[in-house]
Design an enzyme around this catalytic site. Structure first.
Site, PDB file in Angstrom:
ATOM      1  N   ASP A  64      51.207  39.418  46.104  1.00 44.08           N
ATOM      2  CA  ASP A  64      50.393  40.059  45.079  1.00 44.08           C
ATOM      3  C   ASP A  64      49.473  41.050  45.785  1.00 44.08           C
ATOM      4  O   ASP A  64      49.212  40.914  46.980  1.00 44.08           O
ATOM      5  CB  ASP A  64      49.584  38.990  44.339  1.00 44.08           C
ATOM      6  N   ASP A 119      46.910  34.780  44.235  1.00 41.73           N
ATOM      7  CA  ASP A 119      45.608  34.117  44.122  1.00 41.73           C
ATOM      8  C   ASP A 119      45.130  33.947  42.690  1.00 41.73           C
ATOM      9  O   ASP A 119      44.151  33.251  42.450  1.00 41.73           O
ATOM     10  CB  ASP A 119      44.546  34.906  44.894  1.00 41.73           C
ATOM     11  N   ASP A 171      49.480  34.218  38.692  1.00 43.79           N
ATOM     12  CA  ASP A 171      50.465  34.056  39.760  1.00 43.79           C
ATOM     13  C   ASP A 171      51.080  32.657  39.779  1.00 43.79           C
ATOM     14  O   ASP A 171      52.083  32.440  40.463  1.00 43.79           O
ATOM     15  CB  ASP A 171      49.814  34.335  41.130  1.00 43.79           C
TER      16      ASP A 171
END
Length: 680
Positions: A382, A574, A578
């Protein structure tokens, strides 16, 4: 802050529940059965985590106590060998000589005999304790007293070294676990009061002196303070926090007296959650470890049957059959075949890998993930909070001329106060205090879009432009032309303008990308952020595959596309969004500092300090652990196979048998511990 202990009327220290719990958690990580089940070191090992909860493993007194039975046996054996071979004495014969050797045998032999009996009672007949008992008693039966004592002596010494190795491996795990003080100082009515950490409420103010350890997650109220986060993150450099920054349980205040406002209950802090995850790590066994344990259960009975065959079968084929000679060969076969090197060194290898990772601020939830991460071909990351700081700052406020700037920013600030997203924090820091007179109704957080609420009977939308599209709000700008992250605002179904926010790339992000490429791992960056921002960051870092404007389901689909190529995937994230893709990947990695609780719960690996450079470190630790485990398997099988053949043919004595068992076990243990000394 040090642990505080209680004492009874006689001054005897009472147990510290928290320390006992931590010891139990660390013990659980070794394997499903205790070390005592695999060792002949009597109850001395249990004394290492006795009722007072303290680990005495590093004390010299404890180590001396562990070696004491072996030392007594060694001295008695040496005296007997001298009297037998160098200074023969007429009185050292017959029953006196046998009694002396029995006396030398008992300190190291009795614990093993007891364990053999207990194992049989529990239904585990073919244990290594039974093998060693049969082999050494058999040696006494045919008059090989020195060898009978020597075999048990060296076996005992090997088990003591194994115990010490396990204790050393536990140290790194315990360093990670034992981070919370039992008591904290709370300011009540301008008075400093010492309370149990678990009784402190959200909103209470903790006073933290220099050198004290924080007991709960909170928000720093002082202007600034430096913290030692090494035990949590493995990072030796002090971390300076400013007013309003989040500080976590386990951090140590380094300079001036500071005040922290508690934001999370004791049991809900990130450290508490990670402690619970660590407790469950023992249940996750690596395939290699599971195979060896199953193999040992089949292997040992077969070895016993073969030993009986070696002793008995030659009677039917040889004319000059000598029972004592073939019994001796069978006993050698039993000693050689003891599976200790395999049963102990392999779990210890994985445990050492978990310990080495913990030392570097990386938490593996089980040894199976060490195996999996060593084969990872793709790392999908990410962007926000993983490769970038996740600390946003407002760059520009661009509102329509007809919009009242002061009024619109006030209600935007009030709505953003309902979110913990870093973007919301940036807007709050820019605009300032929240106007308590503003009444928000029907507040709704729309995943991957933004926030919606009713203010004064009018609809307020704050988020990305997809949010405006969702509610059919038209706008006259092209979001793709703006490089920064854009927060669009719509009020009363009309486009009011936008706020641009910038995030900075983490200082070790470039090192992460470069190291992953050297490891031959493909890198892909996914983000819900706008594509122009994602491509800008990707270009700077040298990441070829990067995709923006993704919803949570889009991230899932991208990972599915990679997995469809039959390639292994690790996803690093995080945010709450996700969690689904973390669960889908072969190895889910969560950033433990800024990361959401949901992602940390779902992930297989947690990086304590949010540094992406720990991703290649985790992969390297996995590769090294697997390499060491297979080195131990090859060493144990190779040496045992050679000496077994020699023993069956009468070409090996008990001394070669001792090396094949204890010697190989010691070498395997030392090899397993080696990973904890490596730098990653």
């Amino acid at each position: 802050m040090k642990h505080t202990h209680s004492y009874d009327a006689q001054g005897k220290q009472l147990c510290c529940t928290e320390e006992k719990k931590i010891n139990a958690q660390a013990d659980a990580l070794i394997k499903n059965k205790s070390v005592k089940d695999c060792c002949c070191v009597t109850d001395d090992h249990n004394q290492l985590t006795n009722d007072d909860g303290h680990d005495h493993a590093n004390s010299s007194d404890s180590n001396v106590k562990l070696f004491l039975p072996a030392a007594i046996s060694l001295i008695a054996l040496l005296i007997a060998l001298i009297l037998d071979n160098y200074f023969p004495q007429p009185w050292f014969t017959g029953w006196l000589r046998i009694g002396w050797y029995v006396g030398a045998y008992l300190p190291v032999g009795l614990p093993v005999l007891r364990e053999a009996v207990e194992s049989i009672i529990k239904g585990d007949v073919f244990s290594e304790f039974l093998l060693m008992s049969i082999a050494t008693i058999g040696a006494f039966a045919i008059g090989e007293y020195p060898e009978g004592v020597a075999v048990m002596l060296f076996y005992s010494v090997g088990e003591v070294f194994q115990t010490l190795a396990v204790k050393r491996a536990k140290t790194n795990i315990k360093t990670l676990l034992d981070q919370r003080p039992d008591e904290v100082t709370v300011i009540h009515n301008n008075q400093a009061v010492t309370l149990k950490a678990e009784t402190v409420n959200i909103g209470d103010i903790i006073q933290l002196k220099a050198g004290e350890k924080l007991g709960l997650d909170g928000e720093l109220l002082s202007q600034s303070a430096s913290f030692n986060t090494a035990a949590l993150t493995g990072e030796s450099k002090p971390d300076t926090k400013n007013k309003g920054d989040a500080v976590l349980a386990g951090m140590i205040n380094l300079n001036t007296v500071s005040q922290v406002k508690v934001t999370t209950a004791y049991t809900d802090s990130k450290l508490s959650r990670i402690l619970e995850l660590v407790q469950n790590a023992a249940a996750q066994k690596a395939p290699t470890e599971l195979f060896i344990r199953k193999f040992a259960k089949i292997y040992t009975p077969i070895v016993v049957v073969l030993a009986v065959a070696i002793c008995v079968l030659p009677y039917f084929f040889l004319e000059a059959y000598v029972f004592s000679e073939w019994l001796y060969r069978a006993l050698i076969f039993l000693v050689i075949s003891c599976p200790c090197a395999l049963v102990i060194s392999i779990p210890l290898g994985y445990f050492g890998g978990i310990g080495a990772a913990s030392k570097n601020g990386i938490l593996f939830k089980g040894s199976n993930f060490l195996d999996t991460i060593s084969t990872i071909q793709n790392v999908v990351v990410d962007k926000t909070g993983t490769m970038t700081e996740g600390v946003f700052k407002v760059q520009e406020v661009n509102l329509k001329p007809e919009v009242n700037r002061y009024e619109i920013l006030k209600i935007v600030n009030a709505l953003e106060s309902q979110s913990t997203h870093p973007v919301a924090t940036a807007i709050h820091q820019f605009i300032g205090d929240i106007d308590s007179t503003i009444k928000l109704n029907n507040v709704e957080e729309i995943s991957a879009h933004g926030l919606k609420a009713d203010v004064n009977g009018k609809e307020l939308l704050v988020g990305n432009f997809r949010l405006l599209d969702k509610y059919a709000v038209t706008y006259d700008i092209n979001p793709a032309t703006i490089v920064y992250t854009v927060i669009a605002i719509a009020y009363d179904h009309k486009f009011a303008g936008y706020i641009t926010i910038a995030d900075s790339i983490k200082e070790d992000a470039q090192l992460t990308v470069d190291t992953l490429k050297k490891l031959g791992v493909n890198i892909t960056m996914l983000s819900g952020d706008k594509s122009s921002v994602v491509q800008f960051v990707a270009q700077k870092l040298g990441i070829t595959n990067a995709f923006g404007d993704l919803l949570p389901e889009d991230k899932v689909n991208k990972v599915k596309e990679i997995k469809a190529k039959h390639e292994t995937v690790a996803f690093v994230g995080d945010g709450v969004n996700d969690a689904p893709v973390v669960a889908l990947s072969d190895v889910g990695i969560a950033m433990g500092g800024l990361g959401s609780d949901a992602t940390i719960e779902t992930a297989d690996v947690v990086i304590q300090d949010d540094k992406p450079s720990k991703i290649p470190s985790a992969i390297t630790i996995g590769k090294q652990t697997k390499r060491i485990v297979w080195q131990n398997i090859s060493l144990a099988f190779g040496v045992k196979a050679v000496v077994l053949i020699l023993g069956a043919g009468g070409l090996a004595t008990m001394w070669e048998a001792v090396f094949a068992d204890v010697g190989v076990a010691l070498l395997a243990i030392l090899n397993a511990v080696r990973i904890q000394r490596m730098k990653f």
